[in-house]
Design an enzyme around this catalytic site. Sequence first.
Site, PDB file in Angstrom:
ATOM      1  N   ASP A 290       0.835  -1.190   0.000  1.00 26.93           N
ATOM      2  CA  ASP A 290       0.000   0.000   0.000  1.00 26.93           C
ATOM      3  C   ASP A 290       0.878   1.253   0.000  1.00 26.93           C
ATOM      4  O   ASP A 290       1.904   1.310   0.668  1.00 26.93           O
ATOM      5  CB  ASP A 290      -0.900  -0.022   1.240  1.00 26.93           C
ATOM      6  N   GLU A 337       0.874  -0.502  -5.222  1.00 26.39           N
ATOM      7  CA  GLU A 337      -0.329   0.335  -5.171  1.00 26.39           C
ATOM      8  C   GLU A 337       0.108   1.741  -5.547  1.00 26.39           C
ATOM      9  O   GLU A 337       0.728   2.443  -4.756  1.00 26.39           O
ATOM     10  CB  GLU A 337      -0.946   0.286  -3.772  1.00 26.39           C
ATOM     11  N   ASP A 390     -11.131   0.752  -0.727  1.00 23.89           N
ATOM     12  CA  ASP A 390     -11.299   2.168  -0.399  1.00 23.89           C
ATOM     13  C   ASP A 390     -12.363   2.853  -1.254  1.00 23.89           C
ATOM     14  O   ASP A 390     -12.715   4.006  -0.990  1.00 23.89           O
ATOM     15  CB  ASP A 390      -9.974   2.918  -0.583  1.00 23.89           C
TER      16      ASP A 390
END
Length: 488
Positions: A290, A337, A390
Amino acid sequence: MKSSGILLHITSLPCASGVGSLAEVDRFIEFLRESKQKYWQILPITPTDFVNSPYASPSAFAGNTLLIDADELERCGLVSDETLAQSKNARGNDYGYAIYHKELILREAYANFIRDIPPRDFVDFCDKNSYWLNDYALFCALKKHFEGKSWLEWSDEKARMRNEDALKAYSVQLADEIEFVQFCQYLFDKQWKNFRQKLKDADVKLIGDIPIYVAYDSADVWAHPELFELTKERRRPRLVAGVPPDYFSADGQLWGNPLYKWSAMKKDNYDWWTKRVGRCAELFDVLRIDHFRAFDSYYAIKYGATTARVGTWKKGVGYNFLKHIQDSFPSLTIVAEDLGDIPKSVLELRDKCGLAGMKVMQFGYDGNPSNAFLPQNFEEHCVAYLGTHDNDTTVGWWNSLNDWQRGTVRGMSGVDGEHISLELIEKLAFSRAELVVYSMQDLAEEDTNSRMNVPGTLGCWKYMAKRGDFSQANAKWLAELTVKSHRA
């Protein structure tokens, strides 16, 4: 070869225990097999924080004990039928219920476990993982001793500052609690290995996820303050992590994690990070990192700021670090990401390392035919989604659009919108992307009520799938699409 998979966190598996666990994985693995999916993507499996977020864990290494299969403990004779039955009366997602009852179950299991001499594999597990387990177990025991307070609020300064004599004394005083924590991690590790074997037998690979940063109130920061940007005297953060205003938030996101002191990490050849990724290599087949852009440049916010509007971009650790990680774990596939406002230098770093980036179709329909997030514009070497954890579900996203925006989606994709998530799943399946990942919510045509996370807000992480979502009809539809799109 092109392939596909499903994004569904383990806590979102349907169950009556408050949150899903390894006890519920068999049916979903069968659904993956029946629908010809080759990947299962999950969120971080480390312990969650006080708002149940898996992205702010008290440990970068430990497993979330909520995921432990209590049924297996009952079958092993460590937990009574009565205790197990009392843990299965939750209605939907209920973290409070799950935490309370899993604690009772694990305490009972430990009491039965210590009646005999610990088995050799428990001793071996503790020895093998001592580099993180000893600090984490002591941290948890101290946290319980100091009534659950953050380590900066512990009443004993010597414990806060890791005075050697104090830690030795507490290790003796809290020995039982320390061993209980070690026991829980041993159970998690043992069950996780069994889970991985089930996936291997079904020819399904597991995509794991780690946040780039760790929580301030964590065993990692407490045990290794020299590796983080902290003041020397009181070990307060000097600068903290976040991102400036973007698509998700007008004020940006003030995460508050302490930043890494990369100069200190470099001195021991990034030992902490190497061990962290090594742990992930044991747990997953593919690792999604991430906020990958922080390796190129990261946003530093002054500690004490109330929003992320004002901060400074600083140069990240870069290619040499990532090359070291890749060379250390050549069998681990890493996904970057790389969403958000990404400069060209991040993409160059990603490509230099040969990593796949991410594409999100929901970001593509702005009327620009050159938008990189439109499926016809995907490069082959990427992992593509309709939306991630998200994002809103695709039905929720569609319902939030105005008439002009919906017309744009229809015109650019050729869908009519009657079953918008399934229609766009088909577009995603036929894209050039090497790997496409569908969220379970989109396959089930769920609306905003099933959204997993709204960044920067509370009350998230509550989505729980329905048992009917894993029906033979859904599996057949997806299997046929997978064959037609040459992803089988």
